[in-house]
Design an enzyme around this catalytic site. Structure first.
Site, PDB file in Angstrom:
ATOM      1  N   HIS A   1       0.989  -1.402  -6.841  1.00  0.00           N
ATOM      2  CA  HIS A   1       2.052  -0.951  -5.933  1.00  0.00           C
ATOM      3  C   HIS A   1       3.033   0.019  -6.574  1.00  0.00           C
ATOM      4  O   HIS A   1       3.868   0.619  -5.880  1.00  0.00           O
ATOM      5  CB  HIS A   1       2.805  -2.147  -5.322  1.00  0.00           C
ATOM      6  CG  HIS A   1       3.508  -3.030  -6.305  1.00  0.00           C
ATOM      7  ND1 HIS A   1       2.865  -4.051  -6.982  1.00  0.00           N
ATOM      8  CD2 HIS A   1       4.805  -3.065  -6.717  1.00  0.00           C
ATOM      9  CE1 HIS A   1       3.733  -4.662  -7.766  1.00  0.00           C
ATOM     10  NE2 HIS A   1       4.918  -4.078  -7.635  1.00  0.00           N
ATOM     11  N   HIS A   2       2.954   0.206  -7.898  1.00  0.00           N
ATOM     12  CA  HIS A   2       3.785   1.216  -8.565  1.00  0.00           C
ATOM     13  C   HIS A   2       2.980   2.434  -9.024  1.00  0.00           C
ATOM     14  O   HIS A   2       3.483   3.249  -9.798  1.00  0.00           O
ATOM     15  CB  HIS A   2       4.528   0.609  -9.754  1.00  0.00           C
ATOM     16  CG  HIS A   2       5.719  -0.214  -9.348  1.00  0.00           C
ATOM     17  ND1 HIS A   2       6.825   0.324  -8.736  1.00  0.00           N
ATOM     18  CD2 HIS A   2       5.960  -1.548  -9.450  1.00  0.00           C
ATOM     19  CE1 HIS A   2       7.701  -0.637  -8.485  1.00  0.00           C
ATOM     20  NE2 HIS A   2       7.194  -1.789  -8.901  1.00  0.00           N
TER      21      HIS A   2
ATOM     22  N   ASP B   1       8.086  -0.974  -0.281  1.00  0.00           N
ATOM     23  CA  ASP B   1       8.761  -1.467  -1.491  1.00  0.00           C
ATOM     24  C   ASP B   1       9.933  -0.555  -1.854  1.00  0.00           C
ATOM     25  O   ASP B   1      11.054  -1.012  -2.104  1.00  0.00           O
ATOM     26  CB  ASP B   1       7.742  -1.515  -2.630  1.00  0.00           C
ATOM     27  CG  ASP B   1       8.288  -2.137  -3.905  1.00  0.00           C
ATOM     28  OD1 ASP B   1       9.225  -2.958  -3.817  1.00  0.00           O
ATOM     29  OD2 ASP B   1       7.777  -1.802  -4.989  1.00  0.00           O
TER      30      ASP B   1
ATOM     31  N   ASP C   1       5.240  -8.823  -5.973  1.00  0.00           N
ATOM     32  CA  ASP C   1       6.117  -8.953  -7.143  1.00  0.00           C
ATOM     33  C   ASP C   1       6.012 -10.310  -7.830  1.00  0.00           C
ATOM     34  O   ASP C   1       6.905 -10.690  -8.599  1.00  0.00           O
ATOM     35  CB  ASP C   1       7.584  -8.716  -6.733  1.00  0.00           C
ATOM     36  CG  ASP C   1       7.996  -7.258  -6.867  1.00  0.00           C
ATOM     37  OD1 ASP C   1       7.224  -6.463  -7.434  1.00  0.00           O
ATOM     38  OD2 ASP C   1       9.090  -6.908  -6.394  1.00  0.00           O
TER      39      ASP C   1
ATOM     40  N   LYS D   1       6.836 -11.065 -11.526  1.00  0.00           N
ATOM     41  CA  LYS D   1       8.195 -11.177 -12.068  1.00  0.00           C
ATOM     42  C   LYS D   1       8.518 -12.606 -12.502  1.00  0.00           C
ATOM     43  O   LYS D   1       9.546 -12.846 -13.142  1.00  0.00           O
ATOM     44  CB  LYS D   1       9.220 -10.673 -11.047  1.00  0.00           C
ATOM     45  CG  LYS D   1       9.168  -9.158 -10.892  1.00  0.00           C
ATOM     46  CD  LYS D   1      10.234  -8.622  -9.936  1.00  0.00           C
ATOM     47  CE  LYS D   1      10.173  -7.102  -9.869  1.00  0.00           C
ATOM     48  NZ  LYS D   1      11.154  -6.538  -8.919  1.00  0.00           N
TER      49      LYS D   1
END
Length: 345
Positions: free
Chosen positions: A264-265, A293, A212, A215
């Protein structure tokens, strides 16, 4: 454990003393154990182990420490070995009598390259049944996982550039940093159970920790908004995998980490983002991080919603297995969670 996952509570702790207090309460209610105590040899293999317990006097801990050092609780005795005042002899019996306990059960603790022992102490001579021994073993597993997590959080990231990015993220949003640590820990648990090699586990751990990092570039008013995001705000959040990829790609020796940061999404059915990958096109380690996650997100409390109960989380993972997540990996991960839930009855 009401509306919470005990496993999560232990993993979120940074204190052996705090967690041993929680585990002690469970052992006392479930099997009549008066105290549990932990003894660890550090990497320097000191003669005297570090000791942890709650509500036990120093004098009693010294007796238990002698017993640990003069038995084979640390290494060679079978798991769940029992020591009783009616069966022990010599100095061991004397020290057990001085401790005011009549019976002790000992379990090995895996502690990196070192070792330890977890003792369950009873005020009267006790013979544990198989299901009670199983509970002791689960408590031991929780303690091992906590120790691993604390060791993990103390590790210095190998690349200075990674460390700088991560520390910048820590200043910006400590919640995301805690989330990244949890995802890295859950990912390594799942990866190890799924048969990932030691080398790949290190890659998995670092990639999950940095997943992440994008971000950093998300505006604060969106990233830390105390409420649900609008569709427009969510579209900004969805940019973080690509931003993270762009932040890292020019650094040295990061090729093995980039898939976890960028993908990862992604979803098994091809409906994820940013690249709509599907099935086997999504690398195995990425599929592991995706489950970890989602699990941490669902079991975390945010301003705008409470954490989900573990039973709801199980249902969500099963519902989306084969669609969002790798179905085989979901079932492996749920087997880990089910083991933890046995402690809660």
């Amino acid at each position: 454990m009401q509306n919470s996952l005990f496993f999560k509570n232990v993993i979120n702790s940074d204190s052996i003393f705090e967690s041993i207090g929680q585990l002690n309460d469970i052992a006392k209610k479930s099997i009549g154990c008066e105290h549990i105590s932990l003894f660890l040899m550090d990497e320097k293999h000191q003669i005297t182990p570090a000791s942890y317990s709650v509500n036990i006097s120093t004098a009693v801990m010294e007796q238990l420490k002698y017993i640990v050092l003069h038995t084979q609780f640390f290494s060679q005795m079978p798991e769940g070995s029992r020591l009783s005042v009616y069966e022990a002899d010599g100095m061991l019996r004397d020290h057990l009598l001085k401790s005011r306990y009549e019976c002790i059960y000992g379990f090995h603790i895996k502690h990196g390259p070192s070792y330890g022992a977890l003792l369950f102490s009873f005020p009267s001579d006790t013979q544990l049944k198989d299901d009670q021994l199983q509970l002791c073993n689960l408590i031991k597993l929780h303690m091992e996982q906590l120790i691993k997590k604390i060791q993990f959080r103390k590790q210095v990231l190998k690349q200075q550039a990674y460390e700088s990015l991560f520390n910048t993220l820590r200043v910006k949003d400590s919640f995301t940093v805690d989330h990244c640590y949890n995802v890295a820990f859950y990912s390594t648990l799942l990866g190890a159970r799924a048969g990932v090699s030691d080398t790949e586990l290190e890659t998995l751990k670092l990639g999950a920790l940095l997943h992440d990092v994008g971000k950093l570039a998300i505006p604060d008013h969106i990233l830390m908004k105390p409420g649900r995001l609008t569709d427009e705000e969510f579209s900004v959040i969805r940019q973080h995998p690509v931003i993270g990829f762009e932040l890292l790609k020019e650094l040295q020796d990061v090729e093995h980490l980039l898939p976890m940061v960028r993908w990862h999404h992604e979803r098994m059915d091809g409906r994820g983002y940013p690249d709509q990958l599907s099935g086997s096109d999504i690398p195995y380690l990425v599929r592991i991080v995706s489950i970890a996650d989602a699990f941490d997100a669902m079991t975390s409390t945010r301003v705008y919603r409470n954490s989900l109960h573990v039973h709801e989380v199980r249902e969500q993972l099963l519902t989306h297995a084969g669609k969002q997540f790798d179905e085989k990996l979901v079932r492996i991960f749920l087997s880990i969670i089910d083991e933890q839930m046995q402690m809660n009855g």
